[in-house]
Design a protein around this motif. Structure first.
Motif, PDB file in Angstrom:
ATOM      1  N   SER A  86      42.204  32.654  -9.996  1.00 31.73           N
ATOM      2  CA  SER A  86      43.368  32.141  -9.270  1.00 31.73           C
ATOM      3  C   SER A  86      43.633  32.959  -8.010  1.00 31.73           C
ATOM      4  O   SER A  86      43.966  32.409  -6.957  1.00 31.73           O
ATOM      5  CB  SER A  86      44.597  32.157 -10.180  1.00 31.73           C
ATOM      6  N   VAL A 118      43.304  31.783  -3.622  1.00 36.38           N
ATOM      7  CA  VAL A 118      44.187  31.994  -2.465  1.00 36.38           C
ATOM      8  C   VAL A 118      43.668  33.143  -1.590  1.00 36.38           C
ATOM      9  O   VAL A 118      44.426  33.807  -0.899  1.00 36.38           O
ATOM     10  CB  VAL A 118      45.636  32.257  -2.918  1.00 36.38           C
ATOM     11  N   VAL A 139      50.163  31.624  -8.848  1.00 31.67           N
ATOM     12  CA  VAL A 139      49.336  30.890  -7.890  1.00 31.67           C
ATOM     13  C   VAL A 139      49.484  29.384  -8.098  1.00 31.67           C
ATOM     14  O   VAL A 139      49.557  28.610  -7.129  1.00 31.67           O
ATOM     15  CB  VAL A 139      47.864  31.326  -8.001  1.00 31.67           C
ATOM     16  N   THR A 178      50.932  26.996  -5.107  1.00 25.66           N
ATOM     17  CA  THR A 178      50.051  26.002  -4.480  1.00 25.66           C
ATOM     18  C   THR A 178      50.208  24.619  -5.112  1.00 25.66           C
ATOM     19  O   THR A 178      49.342  23.764  -4.947  1.00 25.66           O
ATOM     20  CB  THR A 178      48.576  26.445  -4.597  1.00 25.66           C
ATOM     21  N   ARG A 213      52.084  22.052  -4.495  1.00 21.84           N
ATOM     22  CA  ARG A 213      52.169  20.899  -3.595  1.00 21.84           C
ATOM     23  C   ARG A 213      50.797  20.446  -3.112  1.00 21.84           C
ATOM     24  O   ARG A 213      50.580  19.259  -2.867  1.00 21.84           O
ATOM     25  CB  ARG A 213      53.055  21.218  -2.403  1.00 21.84           C
ATOM     26  N   SER A 214      49.882  21.382  -2.958  1.00 21.38           N
ATOM     27  CA  SER A 214      48.554  21.027  -2.474  1.00 21.38           C
ATOM     28  C   SER A 214      47.609  20.612  -3.600  1.00 21.38           C
ATOM     29  O   SER A 214      46.633  19.904  -3.358  1.00 21.38           O
ATOM     30  CB  SER A 214      47.944  22.196  -1.695  1.00 21.38           C
ATOM     31  N   ARG A 215      47.879  21.045  -4.842  1.00 17.01           N
ATOM     32  CA  ARG A 215      47.028  20.693  -5.983  1.00 17.01           C
ATOM     33  C   ARG A 215      47.886  20.311  -7.184  1.00 17.01           C
ATOM     34  O   ARG A 215      47.833  20.986  -8.220  1.00 17.01           O
ATOM     35  CB  ARG A 215      46.117  21.863  -6.363  1.00 17.01           C
ATOM     36  N   ASN A 221      46.783  21.913 -10.785  1.00 20.24           N
ATOM     37  CA  ASN A 221      47.622  23.005 -11.243  1.00 20.24           C
ATOM     38  C   ASN A 221      48.393  22.648 -12.510  1.00 20.24           C
ATOM     39  O   ASN A 221      48.619  23.497 -13.373  1.00 20.24           O
ATOM     40  CB  ASN A 221      48.582  23.439 -10.142  1.00 20.24           C
ATOM     41  N   HIS A 268      49.775  17.725   2.813  1.00 16.34           N
ATOM     42  CA  HIS A 268      50.930  18.267   3.504  1.00 16.34           C
ATOM     43  C   HIS A 268      51.330  17.341   4.651  1.00 16.34           C
ATOM     44  O   HIS A 268      50.529  16.561   5.161  1.00 16.34           O
ATOM     45  CB  HIS A 268      50.606  19.662   4.069  1.00 16.34           C
TER      46      HIS A 268
END
Length: 235
Positions: free
Chosen positions: A81, A85, A149, A153, A155-157, A161, A210
């Motif tokens: 993880s 990032v 993590v 993150t 919103r992007s995955r 996630n 995004h």
């Protein structure tokens, strides 16, 4: 039956680890290698469960089970993880910790003579220092890294996630079920491994773009629309 369930969990988890390793060889993304190592450690722990259920627990079987499940799995997944990032300092940390964990698992003395097919309790077999303290740190910090993590993150995955968090939750539930025997723990290991794997490789198409990504696509499309039709496209 317990040995068969544990062996099946080991095969499933090892297969998923191998696929992550294959993806790493193609993409060279370090988080894939860390996640593959984490699932491989999980498979080792499941294999040790099958060993203990089939032949009875021994010093060797317990050490293999403890290094895979107690010391390495959560820590290596947490390292993955961090690498996701781009925290590259996690690579030497992973190497140092893994070497220390294996060394401790091999060298630490066991407090009782093991026998039977019931899963031994770590507090009955090991002194608090160093093995159990190291396991507490590795599991706590590794799980914390995964959760932080994943939330940061999300919103992007979102799909990936959510699956990773579900896998961590099932793995934790499995640890709680260890007292009920291998027949309860082995299915939890298999389900957790499948959820984690699915979260690691969740297609980017499921990722929520995004707001600025929409702007980038619109700008690119505008430029394409404005391009003269007779302009060269290759040089």
């Amino acid at each position: 039956m317990s040995a068969l369930l544990a062996f099946a969990a080991a095969l499933i988890t090892l297969r998923l680890s191998g696929d992550l390793l294959r993806r790493y060889r193609v993409r060279r993304r370090p988080e894939l290698a860390a996640w593959a190592a984490g699932l491989a450690a999980y498979a080792v722990a499941a294999g040790a469960l099958a060993w203990g259920a089939a032949a009875g627990w021994s010093d060797a079987a317990f050490r293999v089970y403890y290094v895979g499940g107690g010391l390495l799995t959560a820590a290596l997944i947490g390292i993955g993880s961090l690498l996701l990032v781009r925290r590259r300092w996690a690579i030497p940390l992973a190497l140092v910790y893994s070497g220390l964990a294996v060394g401790v698992a091999i060298a630490v003395p066991l407090q009782v003579e093991l026998s039977g097919t019931e899963i031994p309790e770590a507090q009955d077999v090991l002194e608090l220092w160093p093995a159990r303290v190291l396991a507490i740190l590795g599991n706590s910090l590794g799980t914390l890294a995964v959760v932080v993590v994943a939330i940061a993150t999300f919103r992007s995955r979102p799909v990936g996630n959510a699956l990773v968090l579900a896998g961590i939750a099932v793995a934790g539930l499995g640890s709680g079920l260890a007292g009920l025997g291998i027949g309860a723990l082995a299915p939890a290991i298999a389900v957790a491994a499948v959820l984690l794997y699915a979260g690691f490789v969740a297609p980017a198409a499921f990722a929520k773009p995004h707001r600025d990504e929409h702007g980038d696509h619109r700008e690119r499309n505008r430029r394409l629309d404005d391009r003269p039709w007779d302009s060269p496209v290759g040089h």
